[in-house]
Motif scaffolding. Structure first.
Motif, PDB file in Angstrom:
ATOM      1  N   HIS A 225       0.538   3.193  -7.987  1.00 50.94           N
ATOM      2  CA  HIS A 225      -0.396   3.310  -6.861  1.00 50.94           C
ATOM      3  C   HIS A 225      -0.096   4.509  -5.972  1.00 50.94           C
ATOM      4  O   HIS A 225      -0.614   4.621  -4.864  1.00 50.94           O
ATOM      5  N   ARG A 226       0.728   5.430  -6.487  1.00 52.51           N
ATOM      6  CA  ARG A 226       1.068   6.677  -5.787  1.00 52.51           C
ATOM      7  C   ARG A 226       1.556   6.389  -4.367  1.00 52.51           C
ATOM      8  O   ARG A 226       0.959   6.831  -3.380  1.00 52.51           O
ATOM      9  N   PRO A 227       2.671   5.652  -4.253  1.00 53.85           N
ATOM     10  CA  PRO A 227       3.166   5.259  -2.929  1.00 53.85           C
ATOM     11  C   PRO A 227       3.701   6.443  -2.142  1.00 53.85           C
ATOM     12  O   PRO A 227       4.101   7.468  -2.712  1.00 53.85           O
ATOM     13  N   ALA A 228       3.728   6.293  -0.830  1.00 57.50           N
ATOM     14  CA  ALA A 228       4.297   7.317   0.031  1.00 57.50           C
ATOM     15  C   ALA A 228       5.816   7.287  -0.009  1.00 57.50           C
ATOM     16  O   ALA A 228       6.478   8.321   0.122  1.00 57.50           O
TER      17      ALA A 228
ATOM     18  N   GLY B 168       3.726  14.656  -2.049  1.00 62.20           N
ATOM     19  CA  GLY B 168       4.361  14.731  -0.745  1.00 62.20           C
ATOM     20  C   GLY B 168       4.970  13.404  -0.342  1.00 62.20           C
ATOM     21  O   GLY B 168       5.043  13.064   0.843  1.00 62.20           O
ATOM     22  N   ALA B 169       5.377  12.626  -1.341  1.00 67.16           N
ATOM     23  CA  ALA B 169       6.014  11.334  -1.088  1.00 67.16           C
ATOM     24  C   ALA B 169       7.499  11.563  -0.789  1.00 67.16           C
ATOM     25  O   ALA B 169       7.974  12.698  -0.712  1.00 67.16           O
TER      26      ALA B 169
ATOM     27  N   GLU C 150      -2.016   5.696 -18.217  1.00 65.21           N
ATOM     28  CA  GLU C 150      -1.426   7.003 -17.894  1.00 65.21           C
ATOM     29  C   GLU C 150       0.068   6.867 -17.639  1.00 65.21           C
ATOM     30  O   GLU C 150       0.881   7.678 -18.116  1.00 65.21           O
ATOM     31  N   MET C 151       0.455   5.827 -16.892  1.00 67.65           N
ATOM     32  CA  MET C 151       1.866   5.635 -16.575  1.00 67.65           C
ATOM     33  C   MET C 151       2.657   5.175 -17.798  1.00 67.65           C
ATOM     34  O   MET C 151       3.826   5.534 -17.952  1.00 67.65           O
ATOM     35  N   LEU C 152       2.047   4.384 -18.681  1.00 66.32           N
ATOM     36  CA  LEU C 152       2.719   4.007 -19.932  1.00 66.32           C
ATOM     37  C   LEU C 152       3.071   5.252 -20.733  1.00 66.32           C
ATOM     38  O   LEU C 152       4.182   5.373 -21.267  1.00 66.32           O
ATOM     39  N   ALA C 153       2.136   6.179 -20.813  1.00 66.54           N
ATOM     40  CA  ALA C 153       2.408   7.421 -21.531  1.00 66.54           C
ATOM     41  C   ALA C 153       3.511   8.222 -20.839  1.00 66.54           C
ATOM     42  O   ALA C 153       4.384   8.802 -21.493  1.00 66.54           O
ATOM     43  N   ALA C 154       3.500   8.219 -19.517  1.00 66.48           N
ATOM     44  CA  ALA C 154       4.482   9.004 -18.755  1.00 66.48           C
ATOM     45  C   ALA C 154       5.906   8.507 -18.975  1.00 66.48           C
ATOM     46  O   ALA C 154       6.858   9.291 -18.908  1.00 66.48           O
ATOM     47  N   VAL C 155       6.073   7.195 -19.230  1.00 62.43           N
ATOM     48  CA  VAL C 155       7.417   6.648 -19.449  1.00 62.43           C
ATOM     49  C   VAL C 155       7.715   6.445 -20.936  1.00 62.43           C
ATOM     50  O   VAL C 155       8.673   5.760 -21.304  1.00 62.43           O
ATOM     51  N   GLY C 156       6.893   7.030 -21.800  1.00 58.66           N
ATOM     52  CA  GLY C 156       7.180   7.022 -23.232  1.00 58.66           C
ATOM     53  C   GLY C 156       6.836   5.738 -23.946  1.00 58.66           C
ATOM     54  O   GLY C 156       7.401   5.446 -25.004  1.00 58.66           O
ATOM     55  N   LEU C 157       5.900   4.956 -23.400  1.00 52.52           N
ATOM     56  CA  LEU C 157       5.499   3.696 -24.034  1.00 52.52           C
ATOM     57  C   LEU C 157       4.000   3.679 -24.318  1.00 52.52           C
ATOM     58  O   LEU C 157       3.342   2.627 -24.268  1.00 52.52           O
TER      59      LEU C 157
ATOM     60  N   ASP D  92       0.800  -1.222   0.000  1.00 51.82           N
ATOM     61  CA  ASP D  92       0.000   0.000   0.000  1.00 51.82           C
ATOM     62  C   ASP D  92       0.833   1.272   0.000  1.00 51.82           C
ATOM     63  O   ASP D  92       0.404   2.287  -0.556  1.00 51.82           O
ATOM     64  N   ARG D  93       2.014   1.256   0.609  1.00 49.43           N
ATOM     65  CA  ARG D  93       2.716   2.513   0.887  1.00 49.43           C
ATOM     66  C   ARG D  93       4.080   2.627   0.224  1.00 49.43           C
ATOM     67  O   ARG D  93       4.688   3.697   0.265  1.00 49.43           O
ATOM     68  N   ILE D  94       4.591   1.533  -0.354  1.00 47.68           N
ATOM     69  CA  ILE D  94       5.945   1.551  -0.915  1.00 47.68           C
ATOM     70  C   ILE D  94       5.916   1.179  -2.390  1.00 47.68           C
ATOM     71  O   ILE D  94       5.208   0.260  -2.796  1.00 47.68           O
ATOM     72  N   GLY D  95       6.664   1.911  -3.194  1.00 49.80           N
ATOM     73  CA  GLY D  95       6.891   1.567  -4.589  1.00 49.80           C
ATOM     74  C   GLY D  95       8.351   1.202  -4.767  1.00 49.80           C
ATOM     75  O   GLY D  95       9.240   1.965  -4.377  1.00 49.80           O
ATOM     76  N   PHE D  96       8.630   0.032  -5.341  1.00 53.63           N
ATOM     77  CA  PHE D  96      10.000  -0.490  -5.402  1.00 53.63           C
ATOM     78  C   PHE D  96      10.383  -0.725  -6.861  1.00 53.63           C
ATOM     79  O   PHE D  96       9.701  -1.462  -7.563  1.00 53.63           O
TER      80      PHE D  96
END
Length: 230
Positions: free
Chosen positions: A163-166, A197-198, A129-136, A88-92
């Protein structure tokens, strides 16, 4: 689960870790990561940079000391609770990508949202949305085996941020990227950190990547030290 008032996103207190055979990687390590902060960690190969990220993410256990995420001590959590916190809170962003070959690119990116039981339409929209953000953009239905190493790295980054992690933990996230794409990816990291604010901790050998951070720390056996560029 937002941070308690005044609590940093990440706090490391007296953290120590050895490798099998007894060699000490680092001892007494201290760190505070505040909301909206982007920190780069550099250091020699083998000093324990990836291990440090694994400790912060609850994938490994320290010999001594404590890791707190948003005021919660990982040592006090059960395995299931640590898994939920990580979900829920971490993006790795892992150095080895860990992209699932049997899922499409959109499904890979949407996976953190699916695990949170978000509506399928929301998860898919965010993945696109994220695919577009990374150019794919336009590659949603492709599979990982159709991508180059640099493209797989971008998918790993998109999934980590979906998932917009903290707390964002990134292990050499620009290592397989050309300079132009690396610059865009670093801007994406910085944008996510500032907007939500992550906080981000980025392990890197790249001076260009480190230059994008608010602080650059060097990991040694003595701990984390502010790098002196003077």
């Amino acid at each position: 689960m937002p941070s308690p008032a005044g609590a940093p996103l990440v706090r490391l207190s007296g953290l120590s870790k050895s490798v099998p055979g007894g060699r000490r990687l680092f001892e007494g390590l201290e760190l505070r990561l505040e909301p909206g902060e982007f920190v780069a960690v550099m250091g020699e190969s083998g000093v324990g940079k990836s291990t440090l990220l694994n400790l912060i993410g609850g994938l490994d256990v320290a010999d001594a000391g404590e890791v707190e995420i948003e005021g919660v001590a990982l040592s006090r959590l059960t395995d299931d609770a640590r898994t939920r916190l990580r979900r829920d809170r971490i993006g790795f962003v892992f150095q080895a990508f860990h992209i699932l070959p049997h899922l499409t690119l959109a499904q890979n990116i949407a996976l953190p949202l699916v695990l949170q039981r978000r509506p399928a339409a929301e998860a898919l929209a965010r993945a696109r949305e994220m695919l577009a953000a990374v150019g794919l953009d336009g590659r949603a239905e492709d599979y990982p085996q159709q991508l180059s190493g640099g493209e797989l790295q971008r998918i790993a980054i998109a999934r980590a941020l979906a998932h917009r992690p903290a707390v964002i933990l990134a292990d050499e996230p620009t290592g397989n990227l050309d300079p132009e794409t690396a610059e865009k990816v670093l801007a994406l990291f910085e944008g996510e950190v500032r907007r939500a604010g992550a906080g981000a901790i980025l392990v890197t050998h790249s001076e260009a990547a480190a230059a994008a951070a608010d602080r650059v720390l060097r990991l040694t056996s003595r701990g984390l030290e502010a790098r002196d560029d003077g």
